[in-house]
Write a protein that holds these residues in place. Sequence first.
Motif, short mmCIF file in Angstrom:
data_model
loop_
_atom_site.label_atom_id
_atom_site.label_comp_id
_atom_site.label_asym_id
_atom_site.label_seq_id
_atom_site.Cartn_x
_atom_site.Cartn_y
_atom_site.Cartn_z
N SER A 1 0.82 -1.21 0.00
CA SER A 1 0.00 0.00 0.00
C SER A 1 0.86 1.26 0.00
O SER A 1 0.52 2.26 -0.65
CB SER A 1 -0.92 0.01 1.22
OG SER A 1 -1.89 -1.01 1.11
N ILE A 2 1.96 1.23 0.74
CA ILE A 2 2.83 2.41 0.78
C ILE A 2 3.48 2.62 -0.59
O ILE A 2 3.57 3.76 -1.08
CB ILE A 2 3.88 2.25 1.90
CG1 ILE A 2 3.17 2.33 3.27
CG2 ILE A 2 4.96 3.32 1.78
CD1 ILE A 2 4.08 2.11 4.46
N ARG A 3 3.93 1.53 -1.23
CA ARG A 3 4.50 1.66 -2.57
C ARG A 3 3.45 2.20 -3.55
O ARG A 3 3.76 3.06 -4.38
CB ARG A 3 5.02 0.31 -3.06
CG ARG A 3 6.29 -0.15 -2.38
CD ARG A 3 6.86 -1.38 -3.09
NE ARG A 3 8.01 -1.90 -2.39
CZ ARG A 3 8.03 -3.07 -1.74
NH1 ARG A 3 6.94 -3.84 -1.70
NH2 ARG A 3 9.12 -3.48 -1.14
N SER A 4 2.23 1.69 -3.46
CA SER A 4 1.17 2.15 -4.37
C SER A 4 0.91 3.63 -4.21
O SER A 4 0.70 4.35 -5.20
CB SER A 4 -0.13 1.36 -4.11
OG SER A 4 0.04 0.00 -4.37
N THR A 5 0.92 4.11 -2.97
CA THR A 5 0.69 5.53 -2.71
C THR A 5 1.83 6.37 -3.27
O THR A 5 1.61 7.40 -3.93
CB THR A 5 0.53 5.79 -1.21
OG1 THR A 5 -0.53 4.97 -0.70
CG2 THR A 5 0.22 7.25 -0.92
N ALA A 6 3.06 5.94 -3.03
CA ALA A 6 4.22 6.67 -3.56
C ALA A 6 4.19 6.69 -5.08
O ALA A 6 4.47 7.73 -5.71
CB ALA A 6 5.51 6.02 -3.06
N ARG A 7 3.81 5.57 -5.68
CA ARG A 7 3.76 5.48 -7.14
C ARG A 7 2.71 6.44 -7.71
O ARG A 7 2.93 7.09 -8.74
CB ARG A 7 3.43 4.05 -7.54
CG ARG A 7 3.84 3.67 -8.96
CD ARG A 7 3.49 2.22 -9.27
NE ARG A 7 4.09 1.30 -8.33
CZ ARG A 7 3.42 0.48 -7.52
NH1 ARG A 7 2.10 0.47 -7.53
NH2 ARG A 7 4.05 -0.34 -6.72
N ALA A 8 1.58 6.57 -7.02
CA ALA A 8 0.51 7.44 -7.49
C ALA A 8 0.91 8.92 -7.46
O ALA A 8 0.35 9.74 -8.18
CB ALA A 8 -0.74 7.22 -6.64
N LEU A 9 1.90 9.25 -6.63
CA LEU A 9 2.32 10.65 -6.47
C LEU A 9 3.59 10.98 -7.25
O LEU A 9 3.99 12.15 -7.32
CB LEU A 9 2.56 10.94 -4.98
CG LEU A 9 1.34 10.90 -4.06
CD1 LEU A 9 1.79 10.78 -2.61
CD2 LEU A 9 0.49 12.14 -4.25
N ALA A 10 4.24 9.98 -7.82
CA ALA A 10 5.61 10.15 -8.33
C ALA A 10 5.73 11.24 -9.38
O ALA A 10 6.71 12.00 -9.37
CB ALA A 10 6.13 8.82 -8.88
N GLU A 11 4.79 11.35 -10.30
CA GLU A 11 4.89 12.34 -11.38
C GLU A 11 4.46 13.73 -10.93
O GLU A 11 5.09 14.72 -11.26
CB GLU A 11 4.04 11.90 -12.59
CG GLU A 11 4.70 10.88 -13.46
CD GLU A 11 5.95 11.41 -14.18
OE1 GLU A 11 5.97 12.60 -14.55
OE2 GLU A 11 6.91 10.65 -14.34
N THR A 12 3.37 13.81 -10.17
CA THR A 12 2.81 15.12 -9.82
C THR A 12 3.42 15.72 -8.56
O THR A 12 3.56 16.94 -8.46
CB THR A 12 1.29 15.01 -9.63
OG1 THR A 12 1.02 14.02 -8.61
CG2 THR A 12 0.61 14.59 -10.92
N GLN A 13 3.77 14.89 -7.58
CA GLN A 13 4.35 15.38 -6.33
C GLN A 13 5.53 14.51 -5.93
O GLN A 13 5.47 13.76 -4.96
CB GLN A 13 3.29 15.37 -5.22
CG GLN A 13 2.13 16.32 -5.47
CD GLN A 13 1.30 16.52 -4.23
OE1 GLN A 13 1.81 16.91 -3.18
NE2 GLN A 13 0.02 16.25 -4.34
#
Length: 705
Positions: free
Chosen positions: A497-509
């Motif tokens: 879940s932590i990786r998924s959250t980081a991945r979702a933010l990688a481009e924008t934040q």
Amino acid sequence: MKHNSCIFFLLFFLLSSFPLISAPVSREELTEILSEAAQGNSKKLAALAQQEGAGSWYILSAAAGKAGYRQLENSLKILSVKKDGAPFSHRSLVELLKENPRALVRPLAALKRAEREGCSEDLRAVRISLLASRSKERALAKEFAGCSGQAFEAPVLSAALKQQPENEDVLRRAGEFISACPEPEALKLFDSLAVEHLPAAPGLLYEGRTAFVSGSYKRALDAFQKWMEAASKEADVQYGSSAAFEEAASAAEALGQEKIWADTLLNFAQNRAAAQDEKAAWACAFQAGILYEKLQLFEDAAAAYSRAAEVLPVSLERDKAGWRLLRVLPKTAALSAEKELAVWENVWRNADNPERFTDRLEEFLQRRVSRGEWRVLEESYRKYSDRWSLSGKSLGALALAFGVREGFVRGGQSAQEYLEEAAAGEPWHWAALRSRGFLGGEADFPPETVKAGPAETACREEQGTDERILELYLRWDMAEAAAEKIQKAPYLYSCRSIRSTARALAETQPRLSIRIAYLLWNRPDFKPCREDLLLCYPLPEKYREPARRAAEEEGVPVEILYGLIRVESAWDSNAVSRSGAEGLAQFMPATWEEWRRRLGYGNDADPLDGEVSLVLAAAYLDWLYSRNWTSGWIDTLAAYNAGGGRVRSWRRWRPYYGDDLFGMSLPVEESRYYVRKVLAAATLYGILYEGRGIEEMHREWELEF
């Protein structure tokens, strides 16, 4: 309130009256749906919630709150309580009643139903708060048997004291609570009549802590002083919590009485040690050391920290005192290498976790290299490196390898042997990467998928409300809200879940994405894989080609430009530091103005424009690299961080050191770390995104071989 009720009944009526819409919705669509609902048109919102199923009302209420629609948020939470089902309805109930205990007509009945479905600490905390607000003394007293010392249980202990003032167990646990409670605000929940039943020492401690939290520092110190006098006569009483001593030290600092109270705390530490109250003795000596240190009485601070370290067996607290001791030791008068080594030997023998001393060890290594104390370094490494952190041992071995190569270390291991030991360190740290480049080796990161360790397995087995809510946030394109949840309590969430959250933010934040991804690295059994490195060293697509073009135009290795931006701003073009540095490359205003003019940019050139910042950074790096007072990328990066004048001065101090030893000898901690972090990041970017080998890159950068 009337408008709030209208929204609620309209939503309830519409729940089954309109066709479904496609999901998941985009952030823009959700914003529009919420805006319409806040204005009274809830058709799309009701259809969306029906379509998405369990947890939809909860997530929509959270989205409404983030958008600033407070009335709508309340209405949706009420619907969540009624419609979502456990565990989402329970979370909505808790949040609703915490914010407004009158939000429901029969809140206690609603809590009772929820606890029948699955009791949780949050539900119990809200129930106790409601009982206290309604002065339900008998009901609160009945909760005493289940007390575990949580801050929210203060009303329970207060009620139990009033109901059973002679009960020894109640008196003992109330005293322990007053001593150990980490939130002094909670002590205000004790009824004044209940406090009257406390014995003398706990009563004075209660007075001191509540006065402190109210800002009455003089009254707090008077009470703490009287409490210590009373406690000194109670040889069999334990005051193990450090909270009260921290508050006494803070009150003394606020009143300018640091020296008086440092002495008082140190005397009380002796009393507590004699009473076998080791934790209290540690806390007093530790706080005394902090006060002495703030007064710059470094000898006194060192003595206090030393006493704190000696009073406890191997533990986290002992490590904290040892770490503080090592920090003030270099500031004491006439510190010899022998005295420093004696303190370090004690730490190395008794450290609970050597990783806690990595930064202090790095400073120890810097002093040995900068002073040319190679015999001390070699002997320390030979005797104690098995008690050093992996990164510290790797850095020590690399220093000795260069010491051998440059003729400062003779008669021991060969440079090759030291390099092999340095290369065995964690493959994302500079010392290990540098050594592997020397030896022609490559980074052997674990595969993409790694077997879950005990911490990850336990986390998955205990997946509950928090994990499921996080999944909902991600599904609804609310990654920022998911990140906020993770940062508050990272231990509640799985690595996945932590990786998924980081991945979702990688481009924008990217900066927030990096912060989230790094939370995994704190887990004791965590083994980062390639994906974890990609998340911690992102390369936003919109900057990849502009960075490459800028680097190629100036003849700067693109990996070094990537690494510099990663360290300076974490790819956040809006970054502004406390010192005023701005943008991707963190230019100070004066430097920006100079280089803007040099490269022909107009007055309207914006340091927060990522592409322009990359062009100026590449040009500035090339200029620094071309100076006759820099001899490579280590000097160049040190100058980018600390300024050319300081680098020239440092070079004069050790003119005969090669680039690597010079980098290790830099007298400013920030600059030493900066150089290593940029070069490590640059190497990792080359491996991860360019598919390059370590030796190939390092030779191209003209590092010493």
